[in-house]
Design a protein around this motif. Structure first.
Motif, mmCIF file in Angstrom:
data_model
loop_
_atom_site.group_PDB
_atom_site.id
_atom_site.type_symbol
_atom_site.label_atom_id
_atom_site.label_comp_id
_atom_site.label_asym_id
_atom_site.label_seq_id
_atom_site.Cartn_x
_atom_site.Cartn_y
_atom_site.Cartn_z
ATOM 1 N N UNK A 114 -43.398 90.801 88.657
ATOM 2 C CA UNK A 114 -43.664 91.528 87.417
ATOM 3 C C UNK A 114 -45.049 91.161 86.878
ATOM 4 N N UNK A 115 -45.813 92.152 86.455
ATOM 5 C CA UNK A 115 -47.164 91.912 85.963
ATOM 6 C C UNK A 115 -47.199 91.730 84.455
ATOM 7 N N UNK A 116 -48.368 91.925 83.890
ATOM 8 C CA UNK A 116 -48.572 91.731 82.461
ATOM 9 C C UNK A 116 -48.834 93.082 81.810
ATOM 10 N N UNK A 117 -48.239 93.282 80.629
ATOM 11 C CA UNK A 117 -48.390 94.585 79.971
ATOM 12 C C UNK A 117 -49.095 94.439 78.618
ATOM 13 N N UNK A 118 -49.069 95.517 77.869
ATOM 14 C CA UNK A 118 -49.763 95.500 76.583
ATOM 15 C C UNK A 118 -49.163 94.457 75.633
ATOM 16 N N UNK A 119 -47.861 94.225 75.764
ATOM 17 C CA UNK A 119 -47.243 93.239 74.869
ATOM 18 C C UNK A 119 -47.745 91.819 75.142
ATOM 19 N N UNK A 120 -47.995 91.579 76.439
ATOM 20 C CA UNK A 120 -48.603 90.286 76.778
ATOM 21 C C UNK A 120 -49.984 90.172 76.115
ATOM 22 N N UNK A 121 -50.763 91.234 76.233
ATOM 23 C CA UNK A 121 -52.113 91.197 75.654
ATOM 24 C C UNK A 121 -52.045 90.956 74.149
ATOM 25 N N UNK A 122 -51.119 91.633 73.478
ATOM 26 C CA UNK A 122 -51.004 91.469 72.022
ATOM 27 C C UNK A 122 -50.550 90.055 71.657
ATOM 28 N N UNK A 123 -49.602 89.509 72.466
ATOM 29 C CA UNK A 123 -49.183 88.112 72.215
ATOM 30 C C UNK A 123 -50.355 87.166 72.465
ATOM 31 N N UNK A 124 -51.119 87.448 73.541
ATOM 32 C CA UNK A 124 -52.282 86.603 73.865
ATOM 33 C C UNK A 124 -53.257 86.560 72.682
ATOM 34 N N UNK A 125 -53.561 87.720 72.142
ATOM 35 C CA UNK A 125 -54.530 87.782 71.052
ATOM 36 C C UNK A 125 -53.984 87.107 69.799
ATOM 37 N N UNK A 126 -52.679 87.285 69.552
ATOM 38 C CA UNK A 126 -52.066 86.643 68.384
ATOM 39 C C UNK A 126 -52.069 85.125 68.543
ATOM 40 N N UNK A 127 -51.740 84.653 69.763
ATOM 41 C CA UNK A 127 -51.749 83.199 70.000
ATOM 42 C C UNK A 127 -53.175 82.656 69.958
ATOM 43 N N UNK A 128 -54.130 83.466 70.390
ATOM 44 C CA UNK A 128 -55.537 83.049 70.284
ATOM 45 C C UNK A 128 -55.928 82.902 68.823
ATOM 46 N N UNK A 129 -55.507 83.867 68.016
ATOM 47 C CA UNK A 129 -55.800 83.795 66.578
ATOM 48 C C UNK A 129 -55.171 82.551 65.970
ATOM 49 N N UNK A 130 -53.921 82.262 66.375
ATOM 50 C CA UNK A 130 -53.250 81.037 65.891
ATOM 51 C C UNK A 130 -54.048 79.799 66.291
ATOM 52 N N UNK A 131 -54.494 79.796 67.561
ATOM 53 C CA UNK A 131 -55.222 78.626 68.068
ATOM 54 C C UNK A 131 -56.535 78.437 67.323
ATOM 55 N N UNK A 132 -57.215 79.538 67.026
ATOM 56 C CA UNK A 132 -58.495 79.424 66.309
ATOM 57 C C UNK A 132 -58.272 78.900 64.892
ATOM 58 N N UNK A 133 -57.175 79.343 64.260
ATOM 59 C CA UNK A 133 -56.863 78.856 62.916
ATOM 60 C C UNK A 133 -56.502 77.376 62.971
ATOM 61 N N UNK A 134 -55.678 77.031 63.963
ATOM 62 C CA UNK A 134 -55.202 75.655 64.078
ATOM 63 C C UNK A 134 -56.337 74.688 64.418
ATOM 64 N N UNK A 135 -57.271 75.131 65.262
ATOM 65 C CA UNK A 135 -58.347 74.238 65.727
ATOM 66 C C UNK A 135 -59.663 74.480 64.995
ATOM 67 N N UNK A 136 -59.578 75.216 63.908
ATOM 68 C CA UNK A 136 -60.778 75.560 63.147
ATOM 69 C C UNK A 136 -61.620 74.332 62.810
ATOM 70 N N UNK A 137 -60.981 73.321 62.216
ATOM 71 C CA UNK A 137 -61.731 72.130 61.796
ATOM 72 C C UNK A 137 -62.305 71.386 62.993
ATOM 73 N N UNK A 138 -61.487 71.333 64.068
ATOM 74 C CA UNK A 138 -61.938 70.623 65.272
ATOM 75 C C UNK A 138 -63.193 71.291 65.840
#
Lengths: 208, 224
Positions: free
Chosen positions: A1-25
């Motif tokens: 099974x490959x990756x679909x649009x939902x994966x991409x949307x989760x990826x971007x959301x998790x990236x946004x979370x990571x940027x917020x979480x690691x902002x100070x770092x």
């Protein structure tokens, strides 16, 4: 099974979370060798991406990445804007309107992203930039693509990017604001390489 | 019909100020600022650059030349080209922002094509061409000596008028040895009020060129 649009949307959301979480770092990493705005810029850029994705939900992974590219280029402000923007844009082009991204296409998209960063920033491996995270990630992804398992490709890329970010510590910066510091850039980790590794790690989480 | 210019700067104020300065010397050239981020911070914005490029393309089809400041402004401008339908109509000049913009604006005002405008901007910080050996071997076809009578002497606006006006003529002209086609070389003469400028010209329009300079200098460039 490959990756679909939902994966991409989760990826971007998790990236946004990571940027917020690691902002100070990221700000702290950028302080001695840059202008200490990388964490703030990336956090703001990905928050804007979340707004854009919510306004006009894309139907393919490629469309999601293209919207991300345009948003980052407009909202980030520093060099990271056009660099990440170009990376996401080239990856989007590589994915096209594929609904189900397989391992080979994924590896090719990572390579297109890296090539875009190199074309835009003119940095080479060893210059102490995000290229030092992306190039090992692309090589590892290509090597892992043979198994046809997208999760292995994602994991290989993330691990190589993390090691690549660490490898920038002893490097002498030859591109960007840090290069003005010459020898004094040695001993600091490149913030762009770190944010790249965080984003590639988020892609793994999105596929779990 | 003139080439349009777009100024990409990290600072909205720098972009606006550079445009304000250049427009003085090139009133008929469309010069659009694209400075700062969407929300007015320091940085560059693809959206602002794209909007300026689209406005320039809508205005006419003679092409657009972009001038930029620091590195990531260059990257944003290059990124914008990736999104354009016809990127070949847009050229990026590798030149210092303010000096390059003024030189580009003068060239555009004088009717240069987009390659010529880009070249004018990029010539700004190039070392001046080797002294005019060509002229030393053949006598000028026309010459004249004119005293600078304006208060400020050979500053940017007179230099722009000289090089801009001459760009439409088929003549090689020197002013006290400086290439009169180069605004920068003229300014580097550092000629103040009272300086006598020795003008030499050769080529089909040599006489016309010398008369043009006689008129400009003799009427103090239309300034005090």
């Amino acid at each position: 099974m490959g990756l679909d649009v939902n994966w991409a949307l989760r990826w971007l959301a998790l990236s946004a979370d990571a940027m917020a979480e690691h902002r100070e770092e990221l700000i702290e990493l950028d302080r001695p060798i840059g202008d200490s705005d990388h964490g703030e810029n990336m956090d703001r850029g990905f928050k804007a991406v979340m707004v854009k994705l919510a306004e006009a939900p894309p139907e393919t992974a490629g469309a999601a990445l293209k919207l991300t590219a345009m948003t980052l280029m407009s909202k980030v402000g520093g060099a990271a804007g056009p660099l990440y923007g170009t990376a996401f844009l080239r990856a989007a082009t590589a994915l096209g309107d594929t609904a189900d991204v397989d391992a080979a296409t994924l590896a090719a998209a990572f390579q297109a992203a890296r090539d875009g960063i190199v074309a835009r920033g003119k940095a080479e491996s060893g210059d102490k930039t995000m290229v030092d995270a992306w190039t090992p990630a692309v090589d590892a992804a290509a090597a892992a693509a043979g198994d046809s398992d997208v999760r292995k490709v994602l994991l290989a890329a993330a691990e190589a990017a993390e090691a690549g970010a660490v490898s920038t510590d002893p490097m002498l910066a030859r591109k960007g604001r840090a290069s003005y510091l010459g020898e004094r850039s040695i001993g600091h980790r490149d913030p762009g390489a770190v944010s790249s590794a965080l984003i590639l790690r988020a892609a793994v989480g999105a596929a779990e | 019909m003139t080439v349009n210019l777009v100024v990409v700067s990290h600072s909205e104020k720098i972009a606006d100020g550079a445009v304000e300065l250049a427009v003085q010397m090139a009133p008929d050239v469309l010069i659009l600022p694209a400075g700062g981020t969407d929300d007015g911070r320091i940085g560059t914005s693809l959206e602002r650059v794209m909007a300026a490029l689209e406005q320039a393309a809508d205005a006419n089809s003679d092409g657009t030349v972009i001038l930029t400041d620091l590195g990531s402004a260059v990257m944003t401008a290059e990124s914008a080209l990736e999104f354009l339908a016809d990127p070949s109509s847009v050229l990026l000049a590798d030149a210092p922002l303010v000096e390059g913009l003024v030189a580009a604006a003068v060239a555009a005002q004088a009717g240069a094509d987009s390659a010529g405008v880009k070249e004018a901007a990029e010539a700004v910080y190039r070392p001046p061409a080797a002294p005019q050996h060509a002229h030393q071997h053949r006598p000028p076809e026309a010459a004249g000596d004119f005293e600078l009578i304006n208060q400020a002497g050979m500053h940017a606006r007179p230099a722009a008028k000289i090089s801009g006006g001459l760009s439409g003529m088929d003549a090689e002209v020197t002013v006290n040895g400086a290439d009169a086609a180069s605004m920068t070389e003229l300014m580097m003469l550092g000629a103040g009020k009272g300086t006598v400028l020795h003008v030499e010209a050769s080529g089909p329009d040599a006489v016309k060129a010398v008369e043009y300079l006689r008129g400009l200098i003799g009427t103090s460039f239309g300034e005090p």
